[in-house]
Design an enzyme around this catalytic site. Structure first.
Site, PDB file in Angstrom:
ATOM      1  N   LYS A  34     111.875  28.159  13.674  1.00  0.00           N
ATOM      2  CA  LYS A  34     110.601  28.655  13.128  1.00  0.00           C
ATOM      3  C   LYS A  34     110.026  29.778  13.990  1.00  0.00           C
ATOM      4  O   LYS A  34     109.550  30.778  13.466  1.00  0.00           O
ATOM      5  CB  LYS A  34     109.569  27.509  13.037  1.00  0.00           C
ATOM      6  CG  LYS A  34     109.996  26.371  12.115  1.00  0.00           C
ATOM      7  CD  LYS A  34     108.863  25.373  11.882  1.00  0.00           C
ATOM      8  CE  LYS A  34     108.425  24.615  13.115  1.00  0.00           C
ATOM      9  NZ  LYS A  34     109.444  23.707  13.678  1.00  0.00           N
TER      10      LYS A  34
ATOM     11  N   ARG B  49     101.711  19.180  10.036  1.00  0.00           N
ATOM     12  CA  ARG B  49     102.758  18.239  10.432  1.00  0.00           C
ATOM     13  C   ARG B  49     102.522  16.843   9.867  1.00  0.00           C
ATOM     14  O   ARG B  49     103.352  15.962  10.088  1.00  0.00           O
ATOM     15  CB  ARG B  49     102.783  18.131  11.954  1.00  0.00           C
ATOM     16  CG  ARG B  49     103.850  19.037  12.615  1.00  0.00           C
ATOM     17  CD  ARG B  49     103.634  18.899  14.102  1.00  0.00           C
ATOM     18  NE  ARG B  49     104.777  19.076  14.949  1.00  0.00           N
ATOM     19  CZ  ARG B  49     105.060  20.194  15.608  1.00  0.00           C
ATOM     20  NH1 ARG B  49     104.380  21.284  15.394  1.00  0.00           N
ATOM     21  NH2 ARG B  49     106.061  20.217  16.458  1.00  0.00           N
TER      22      ARG B  49
ATOM     23  N   ARG C  19     117.945  25.206  24.584  1.00  0.00           N
ATOM     24  CA  ARG C  19     116.674  25.862  24.875  1.00  0.00           C
ATOM     25  C   ARG C  19     116.057  25.288  26.150  1.00  0.00           C
ATOM     26  O   ARG C  19     115.409  26.008  26.913  1.00  0.00           O
ATOM     27  CB  ARG C  19     115.719  25.670  23.688  1.00  0.00           C
ATOM     28  CG  ARG C  19     114.393  26.380  23.848  1.00  0.00           C
ATOM     29  CD  ARG C  19     113.548  26.290  22.604  1.00  0.00           C
ATOM     30  NE  ARG C  19     112.714  25.104  22.595  1.00  0.00           N
ATOM     31  CZ  ARG C  19     111.924  24.746  21.582  1.00  0.00           C
ATOM     32  NH1 ARG C  19     111.887  25.470  20.478  1.00  0.00           N
ATOM     33  NH2 ARG C  19     111.189  23.665  21.652  1.00  0.00           N
TER      34      ARG C  19
ATOM     35  N   ARG D  56     110.723  13.675  19.255  1.00  0.00           N
ATOM     36  CA  ARG D  56     110.124  14.673  18.356  1.00  0.00           C
ATOM     37  C   ARG D  56     110.833  14.704  17.011  1.00  0.00           C
ATOM     38  O   ARG D  56     110.215  14.923  15.975  1.00  0.00           O
ATOM     39  CB  ARG D  56     110.111  16.054  19.033  1.00  0.00           C
ATOM     40  CG  ARG D  56     108.953  16.148  20.040  1.00  0.00           C
ATOM     41  CD  ARG D  56     109.198  17.181  21.116  1.00  0.00           C
ATOM     42  NE  ARG D  56     109.298  18.516  20.606  1.00  0.00           N
ATOM     43  CZ  ARG D  56     110.067  19.464  21.154  1.00  0.00           C
ATOM     44  NH1 ARG D  56     110.786  19.198  22.232  1.00  0.00           N
ATOM     45  NH2 ARG D  56     110.102  20.665  20.633  1.00  0.00           N
TER      46      ARG D  56
HETATM   47  P1  AMP Z   1     105.764  22.881  18.734  1.00  0.00           P
HETATM   48  O1  AMP Z   1     105.741  24.035  19.668  1.00  0.00           O
HETATM   49  O2  AMP Z   1     105.307  23.248  17.345  1.00  0.00           O
HETATM   50  O3  AMP Z   1     107.071  22.143  18.713  1.00  0.00           O
HETATM   51  O4  AMP Z   1     104.675  21.844  19.276  1.00  0.00           O
HETATM   52  C1  AMP Z   1     104.774  21.243  20.550  1.00  0.00           C
HETATM   53  C2  AMP Z   1     103.933  19.971  20.581  1.00  0.00           C
HETATM   54  O5  AMP Z   1     102.548  20.294  20.336  1.00  0.00           O
HETATM   55  C3  AMP Z   1     104.273  18.924  19.528  1.00  0.00           C
HETATM   56  O6  AMP Z   1     105.338  18.088  19.919  1.00  0.00           O
HETATM   57  C4  AMP Z   1     102.960  18.168  19.410  1.00  0.00           C
HETATM   58  O7  AMP Z   1     102.757  17.298  20.510  1.00  0.00           O
HETATM   59  C5  AMP Z   1     101.936  19.293  19.527  1.00  0.00           C
HETATM   60  N1  AMP Z   1     101.635  19.899  18.194  1.00  0.00           N
HETATM   61  C6  AMP Z   1     101.912  21.169  17.792  1.00  0.00           C
HETATM   62  N2  AMP Z   1     101.510  21.368  16.537  1.00  0.00           N
HETATM   63  C7  AMP Z   1     100.976  20.200  16.115  1.00  0.00           C
HETATM   64  C8  AMP Z   1     100.401  19.768  14.890  1.00  0.00           C
HETATM   65  N3  AMP Z   1     100.307  20.588  13.823  1.00  0.00           N
HETATM   66  N4  AMP Z   1      99.962  18.484  14.820  1.00  0.00           N
HETATM   67  C9  AMP Z   1     100.043  17.647  15.869  1.00  0.00           C
HETATM   68  N5  AMP Z   1     100.573  17.990  17.048  1.00  0.00           N
HETATM   69  C10 AMP Z   1     101.039  19.257  17.187  1.00  0.00           C
END
Ligand code: AMP
Length: 190
Positions: free
Chosen positions: A14, A90, A129, A146
């Site tokens: 993404k 999410r 990564r 995750r």
């Molecule tokens: P990402 O960079 O999108 O993988 O996000 C890293 C972490 O941030 C996730 O594993 C969650 O802990 C938190 N996070 C990011 N976006 C969200 C969201 N829309 N809802 C809840 N937690 C989020």
């Protein structure tokens, strides 16, 4: 306005595809993960509260996320050509909240692009990564957590958007430029 969600599990690409979309379509990027990481870096109260949750691979509360997103949309809606949501929504409550937010501001969602990648490939990519990302949530245990959170809480959104006729799936397993070509074809028609 072109308002799109770039959807997919952690590791689907993404972030990489967002950059290409932004460069061509000039959209305002809203990555909730990036916003949260910045809050952690600045050691704000939100960042301090979010860090433990992120490090465990769990989700930050819907209210906090929706509040953050509302602020960013509000600040940029008069100047942006459109928004690209990355890593958000999410959960179903986040998706409902986004619909309400957009409606309240006289905006609407143009479409959802879903990047599909199988789980072994996702785990491989994230482990790779991890070697240079410096992200504290890129460890094997948290990577698996995750994916589990994605399966249980986020994947149901695919049906949610399919029912609203907003879902467009793209095979996320090929080369970066090929994947982008498919995304681009969809975006041109939205
Ligand atoms: P990402 O960079 O999108 O993988 O996000 C890293 C972490 O941030 C996730 O594993 C969650 O802990 C938190 N996070 C990011 N976006 C969200 C969201 N829309 N809802 C809840 N937690 C989020």
């Amino acid at each position: 306005m072109l308002n799109i969600i770039l959807f997919g599990p952690p590791g689907a690409g993404k972030g990489t595809q967002s950059e290409k979309i932004i460069a061509e379509f000039n959209l305002y990027h809203i990555s909730t993960g990036n916003i949260l990481r910045e809050e952690v870096k600045q050691q704000t109260p939100l960042g301090l509260a979010a860090k433990a949750i992120m490090d465990a691979g769990k989700l930050v509360s819907d209210d906090i996320i929706l509040g953050m997103v509302e602020n960013v949309i509000q600040k940029n809606k008069d100047t942006a050509k459109g928004f690209i949501f990355d890593g958000f929504p999410r959960t179903i409550p986040q998706a409902d909240g986004l619909m309400q937010l957009l409606q309240k501001m006289g905006l609407s969602l143009s479409g959802v692009i879903s990047l599909t990648v199988d789980e072994p490939e996702l785990i491989q990519r994230l482990l790779k990564r991890a070697q240079d990302s410096g992200r504290s949530d890129d460890t094997e245990e948290v990577i698996k957590k995750r994916q589990e959170v994605y399966r249980n809480e986020t994947a149901p959104l695919l049906t949610y958007y399919e029912n609203k006729k907003l879902l467009h799936s793209v095979n996320g397993m090929g080369a970066i430029d090929e994947i982008y070509t498919s995304i681009r074809q969809i975006l041109k028609k939205l």
